[in-house]
Scaffold this motif. Structure first.
Motif, PDB file in Angstrom:
ATOM      1  N   ILE A   1       0.833  -1.205   0.000  1.00 40.50           N
ATOM      2  CA  ILE A   1       0.000   0.000   0.000  1.00 40.50           C
ATOM      3  C   ILE A   1       0.867   1.254   0.000  1.00 40.50           C
ATOM      4  CG2 ILE A   1      -1.686   1.346   1.329  1.00 40.50           C
ATOM      5  CD1 ILE A   1      -2.811  -1.322   2.352  1.00 40.50           C
ATOM      6  N   LEU A   2       1.896   1.265   0.836  1.00 42.11           N
ATOM      7  CA  LEU A   2       2.752   2.445   0.940  1.00 42.11           C
ATOM      8  C   LEU A   2       3.467   2.742  -0.367  1.00 42.11           C
ATOM      9  CD1 LEU A   2       4.354   2.049   4.506  1.00 42.11           C
ATOM     10  CD2 LEU A   2       2.421   3.454   3.819  1.00 42.11           C
ATOM     11  N   PHE A   3       4.016   1.695  -0.989  1.00 45.05           N
ATOM     12  CA  PHE A   3       4.762   1.923  -2.226  1.00 45.05           C
ATOM     13  C   PHE A   3       3.850   2.107  -3.437  1.00 45.05           C
ATOM     14  CE2 PHE A   3       8.162  -0.150   0.329  1.00 45.05           C
ATOM     15  CZ  PHE A   3       9.024   0.945   0.335  1.00 45.05           C
ATOM     16  N   SER A   4       2.540   1.902  -3.208  1.00 41.88           N
ATOM     17  CA  SER A   4       1.558   2.271  -4.238  1.00 41.88           C
ATOM     18  C   SER A   4       1.238   3.760  -4.150  1.00 41.88           C
ATOM     19  CB  SER A   4       0.267   1.455  -4.053  1.00 41.88           C
ATOM     20  OG  SER A   4       0.514   0.078  -4.214  1.00 41.88           O
ATOM     21  N   HIS A   5       1.649   4.383  -3.047  1.00 39.37           N
ATOM     22  CA  HIS A   5       1.466   5.826  -2.848  1.00 39.37           C
ATOM     23  C   HIS A   5       2.804   6.436  -2.437  1.00 39.37           C
ATOM     24  CE1 HIS A   5      -2.474   3.939  -2.140  1.00 39.37           C
ATOM     25  NE2 HIS A   5      -3.028   5.092  -2.503  1.00 39.37           N
ATOM     26  N   PRO A   6       3.862   6.259  -3.251  1.00 40.11           N
ATOM     27  CA  PRO A   6       5.203   6.695  -2.833  1.00 40.11           C
ATOM     28  C   PRO A   6       5.298   8.183  -2.547  1.00 40.11           C
ATOM     29  CG  PRO A   6       5.156   6.224  -5.184  1.00 40.11           C
ATOM     30  CD  PRO A   6       3.868   5.716  -4.623  1.00 40.11           C
ATOM     31  N   GLY A   7       4.519   8.968  -3.273  1.00 34.58           N
ATOM     32  CA  GLY A   7       4.578  10.412  -3.086  1.00 34.58           C
ATOM     33  C   GLY A   7       3.957  10.884  -1.790  1.00 34.58           C
ATOM     34  N   ASN A   8       3.228  10.003  -1.108  1.00 36.60           N
ATOM     35  CA  ASN A   8       2.549  10.397   0.132  1.00 36.60           C
ATOM     36  C   ASN A   8       3.287   9.975   1.404  1.00 36.60           C
ATOM     37  OD1 ASN A   8       0.545  11.345  -1.524  1.00 36.60           O
ATOM     38  ND2 ASN A   8      -0.879   9.669  -1.153  1.00 36.60           N
ATOM     39  N   ILE A   9       4.381   9.193   1.236  1.00 36.08           N
ATOM     40  CA  ILE A   9       5.060   8.650   2.420  1.00 36.08           C
ATOM     41  C   ILE A   9       5.755   9.744   3.221  1.00 36.08           C
ATOM     42  CG2 ILE A   9       6.856   7.088   3.242  1.00 36.08           C
ATOM     43  CD1 ILE A   9       6.249   5.275   0.860  1.00 36.08           C
ATOM     44  N   LEU A  10       6.633  10.510   2.583  1.00 35.97           N
ATOM     45  CA  LEU A  10       7.333  11.580   3.306  1.00 35.97           C
ATOM     46  C   LEU A  10       6.373  12.644   3.834  1.00 35.97           C
ATOM     47  CD1 LEU A  10      10.681  12.101   1.328  1.00 35.97           C
ATOM     48  CD2 LEU A  10      10.348  11.129   3.606  1.00 35.97           C
ATOM     49  N   PRO A  11       5.398  13.093   3.025  1.00 37.14           N
ATOM     50  CA  PRO A  11       4.407  14.036   3.572  1.00 37.14           C
ATOM     51  C   PRO A  11       3.641  13.446   4.757  1.00 37.14           C
ATOM     52  CG  PRO A  11       4.338  14.081   1.189  1.00 37.14           C
ATOM     53  CD  PRO A  11       5.236  12.939   1.576  1.00 37.14           C
ATOM     54  N   GLY A  12       3.402  12.125   4.723  1.00 39.36           N
ATOM     55  CA  GLY A  12       2.715  11.476   5.838  1.00 39.36           C
ATOM     56  C   GLY A  12       3.530  11.536   7.116  1.00 39.36           C
TER      57      GLY A  12
ATOM     58  N   GLN B   1       5.876  13.744   7.734  1.00 38.09           N
ATOM     59  CA  GLN B   1       5.921  15.160   8.123  1.00 38.09           C
ATOM     60  C   GLN B   1       4.640  15.558   8.844  1.00 38.09           C
ATOM     61  OE1 GLN B   1       6.670  17.122   4.390  1.00 38.09           O
ATOM     62  NE2 GLN B   1       8.884  16.741   4.460  1.00 38.09           N
ATOM     63  N   LEU B   2       3.506  15.042   8.380  1.00 37.89           N
ATOM     64  CA  LEU B   2       2.221  15.362   9.006  1.00 37.89           C
ATOM     65  C   LEU B   2       2.188  14.873  10.452  1.00 37.89           C
ATOM     66  CD1 LEU B   2      -0.718  16.367   8.828  1.00 37.89           C
ATOM     67  CD2 LEU B   2      -1.349  14.095   7.983  1.00 37.89           C
ATOM     68  N   ILE B   3       2.718  13.666  10.684  1.00 44.26           N
ATOM     69  CA  ILE B   3       2.747  13.115  12.042  1.00 44.26           C
ATOM     70  C   ILE B   3       3.538  14.033  12.974  1.00 44.26           C
ATOM     71  CG2 ILE B   3       3.687  11.242  13.464  1.00 44.26           C
ATOM     72  CD1 ILE B   3       2.987   9.328  11.151  1.00 44.26           C
ATOM     73  N   ILE B   4       4.685  14.506  12.491  1.00 39.93           N
ATOM     74  CA  ILE B   4       5.554  15.340  13.326  1.00 39.93           C
ATOM     75  C   ILE B   4       4.962  16.732  13.530  1.00 39.93           C
ATOM     76  CG2 ILE B   4       7.830  16.418  13.496  1.00 39.93           C
ATOM     77  CD1 ILE B   4       8.905  13.957  11.918  1.00 39.93           C
ATOM     78  N   THR B   5       4.534  17.367  12.446  1.00 35.27           N
ATOM     79  CA  THR B   5       4.019  18.744  12.569  1.00 35.27           C
ATOM     80  C   THR B   5       2.695  18.781  13.317  1.00 35.27           C
ATOM     81  OG1 THR B   5       2.972  18.560  10.379  1.00 35.27           O
ATOM     82  CG2 THR B   5       5.178  19.521  10.479  1.00 35.27           C
ATOM     83  N   ASP B   6       1.845  17.776  13.106  1.00 40.14           N
ATOM     84  CA  ASP B   6       0.539  17.756  13.755  1.00 40.14           C
ATOM     85  C   ASP B   6       0.666  17.579  15.270  1.00 40.14           C
ATOM     86  OD1 ASP B   6      -2.465  17.674  13.072  1.00 40.14           O
ATOM     87  OD2 ASP B   6      -2.240  15.966  14.434  1.00 40.14           O
TER      88      ASP B   6
ATOM     89  N   CYS C   1       3.284  -0.205  14.539  1.00 43.51           N
ATOM     90  CA  CYS C   1       2.303   0.887  14.690  1.00 43.51           C
ATOM     91  C   CYS C   1       2.529   1.992  13.660  1.00 43.51           C
ATOM     92  CB  CYS C   1       2.367   1.478  16.097  1.00 43.51           C
ATOM     93  SG  CYS C   1       1.611   0.436  17.357  1.00 43.51           S
ATOM     94  N   SER C   2       3.801   2.284  13.389  1.00 41.99           N
ATOM     95  CA  SER C   2       4.113   3.331  12.407  1.00 41.99           C
ATOM     96  C   SER C   2       3.604   2.949  11.019  1.00 41.99           C
ATOM     97  CB  SER C   2       5.622   3.580  12.361  1.00 41.99           C
ATOM     98  OG  SER C   2       6.087   4.055  13.605  1.00 41.99           O
ATOM     99  N   LEU C   3       3.758   1.679  10.662  1.00 42.89           N
ATOM    100  CA  LEU C   3       3.292   1.228   9.353  1.00 42.89           C
ATOM    101  C   LEU C   3       1.772   1.324   9.251  1.00 42.89           C
ATOM    102  CD1 LEU C   3       5.623  -1.862   8.805  1.00 42.89           C
ATOM    103  CD2 LEU C   3       5.752   0.363   7.663  1.00 42.89           C
ATOM    104  N   THR C   4       1.072   0.969  10.329  1.00 42.37           N
ATOM    105  CA  THR C   4      -0.386   1.100  10.332  1.00 42.37           C
ATOM    106  C   THR C   4      -0.800   2.556  10.175  1.00 42.37           C
ATOM    107  OG1 THR C   4      -0.620  -0.821  11.795  1.00 42.37           O
ATOM    108  CG2 THR C   4      -2.502   0.664  11.646  1.00 42.37           C
ATOM    109  N   ALA C   5      -0.145   3.441  10.927  1.00 38.67           N
ATOM    110  CA  ALA C   5      -0.467   4.862  10.867  1.00 38.67           C
ATOM    111  C   ALA C   5      -0.250   5.422   9.463  1.00 38.67           C
ATOM    112  CB  ALA C   5       0.381   5.631  11.880  1.00 38.67           C
ATOM    113  N   LEU C   6       0.876   5.072   8.857  1.00 36.57           N
ATOM    114  CA  LEU C   6       1.166   5.576   7.508  1.00 36.57           C
ATOM    115  C   LEU C   6       0.167   5.056   6.490  1.00 36.57           C
ATOM    116  CD1 LEU C   6       5.078   5.438   7.352  1.00 36.57           C
ATOM    117  CD2 LEU C   6       3.624   7.477   7.212  1.00 36.57           C
ATOM    118  N   THR C   7      -0.277   3.817   6.677  1.00 35.79           N
ATOM    119  CA  THR C   7      -1.286   3.255   5.771  1.00 35.79           C
ATOM    120  C   THR C   7      -2.577   4.070   5.826  1.00 35.79           C
ATOM    121  OG1 THR C   7      -0.373   1.032   6.043  1.00 35.79           O
ATOM    122  CG2 THR C   7      -2.630   1.192   5.216  1.00 35.79           C
TER     123      THR C   7
END
Length: 454
Positions: free
Chosen positions: A235-246, A248-253, A318-324
């Motif tokens: 799932i993650l590598f099907s959305h490669p462009g969303n991984i780093l922003p994801g 970043q969102l966890i940290i900034t949020d 847990c991190s993998l679930t959150a990113l998904t």
């Protein structure tokens, strides 16, 4: 009944207040600094111990290092890593995951200290069998005058290791993914039938005792992690462009999210710590019940093995679930919660097949947790009443699966959270008081290890 439910929810929220955060985070930070970061300095050595290099079948105990960690992970890598993460995101936003990370990294040192103590101060049950856990290192390490604290831990632990949450979420995903899409009318009866099937499976393993539980956990834990991670990586590598922003969102949020902007940063932090405790159980005292049964005469070795738990459990799974949930955009749908949110993320990430892959994974997650929990509860019953009552406890435990299958998520998660909060008090207080003993043992062990290498 509604008044009771509200009482449980309010009690849980009060229990997870500032004092408990100070105890868990402050106590864990103290362990880390006091040990001079020993847990992180000896990660490689911990892995070598886990591979069996130092196993000795003639040493006291019931499980080897791998089986002990697998049994502990069987309880921690469960619904807390799948639905618990979803609950954290819905409750506190993506930023709650950041505080789960912080709590887990601190929890590494907590696990090292508490599980070293579990082997240092083992006791015996009424059959002469070696036993370990907080109730034993409280009485054996601090003295008999502290027995009321040990009894308190044993009583609340029986609630904390009940099968209610795991069964509730497994029943929910079976209902949402299999029954409803196939036109089956769901309700109390279907939930009860699901609960009966789960209870039957659990009874087959639990009745076999600790060795069967250890073997089952040792075989199923690697399988469940591999299947789940393979699906998540797809799932993650099907959305490669969303991984780093994801990420970043966890940290900034964590510092700028809506809850924080509304003046509720403490609430986000509490949510993260609660869910981290729910997933890796650092400081709660459950893992020492498993690691206290390890075949070893070196307490520090078992502490090093145990500290790998929060890394595998929270930092990785847990991190993998959150990113998904985040990369698929499903975190923006707060109208669903728990396992259903994760199922929808899998549906979007792997159309048609995703939910079925998830149900296979979480079925193993839930079942392995349900195998480990009665082992923990059995130790508490043994301490409180003696070994002759364990079989009756297993019957009660199996029967309570039906309650979990037919109850609501909010009440169940509040009940377990409240019990976990109470379990942390005797575990952390006793571990802090005994921390000098752990450091003395650690210095001796690493000195001998250095001589062997020389």
């Amino acid at each position: 009944m509604e008044s009771l439910e509200q009482f449980i929810i309010k009690f849980s929220n009060i229990a997870w207040g500032t004092p408990l955060l100070i105890l868990l985070l402050g106590g864990g930070s103290w362990f880390l600094i006091y040990s001079r970061f020993i847990p992180f300095r000896y990660l490689r050595h911990a892995v070598l111990i886990l591979t069996g290099r130092y196993d000795n079948p003639d040493e006291p105990g019931q499980l080897n290092h791998y089986q002990a960690l697998s049994t502990a992970l069987a309880s921690t890598i469960g619904m807390g890593n799948v639905s618990g993460v979803a609950v954290a995101i819905v409750t506190g936003g993506p930023g709650a995951i950041f505080w789960m990370w912080v709590s887990a990294l601190i929890g590494v040192s907590t696990k090292f200290f508490t599980n070293t103590l579990a082997v240092m101060y083992r006791g015996q049950d009424d059959q002469g069998q070696v036993q370990g856990g907080p109730m034993y290192f409280i009485t054996e390490g601090l003295g008999k005058n502290w027995k009321p604290l040990a009894v308190f831990f044993s009583v609340v632990c029986l609630i904390g290791v009940s099968p209610l949450f795991q069964t509730n979420q497994l029943t929910q995903v079976i209902r949402d993914v299999i029954l409803i899409p196939n036109g089956v009318e769901t309700g109390f009866i279907t939930n009860l039938i699901t609960g009966l099937v789960i209870a039957a499976i659990v009874a087959l393993v639990v009745i076999g005792g600790v060795k069967r539980i250890g073997r089952a956990a040792g075989r199923l834990v690697p399988l469940m992690v591999i299947v789940y991670m393979a699906a998540v990586f797809f799932i993650l590598f099907s959305h490669p462009g969303n991984i780093l922003p994801g990420l970043q969102l966890i940290i900034t949020d964590a510092f700028t999210g809506k809850a924080v902007a509304g003046g509720a940063m403490g609430a986000v932090l509490i949510t993260g710590v609660r869910r981290a405790a729910f997933s890796n159980e650092a400081g709660l005292g459950t893992a020492p019940l498993a690691h206290g049964a390890a075949k070893t005469s070196e307490p520090v070795r078992e502490g090093l093995v145990a500290m790998l738990g929060p890394i595998i459990d929270t930092i990785v799974v847990c991190s993998l679930t959150a990113l998904t949930i985040i990369v698929t955009g499903m975190w923006q749908h707060p109208d669903v919660n728990g396992i259903t949110l994760t199922a929808q993320a899998f549906e979007k990430g792997i159309p048609v097949y995703g939910p079925y892959i998830l149900i296979v994974s979480i079925s193993i997650f839930a079942i392995t947790s349900l195998f480990a929990f009665p082992y923990y509860g059995g130790k508490c019953v043994t301490y409180l009443f003696g070994t002759r009552w364990v079989k009756l406890y297993h019957v009660v435990y199996t029967a309570s699966i039906l309650i979990g299958a037919t109850s609501t998520l909010t009440v169940i998660i509040s009940l377990i959270d409240g019990a976990f909060a109470l379990m942390a008090i005797p575990t952390m207080v006793s571990a802090i008081l005994l921390s000098p003993k752990v450091m003395k043992e650690a210095k001796s062990y690493f000195a001998r290890l250095k001589e062997e290498r020389a």
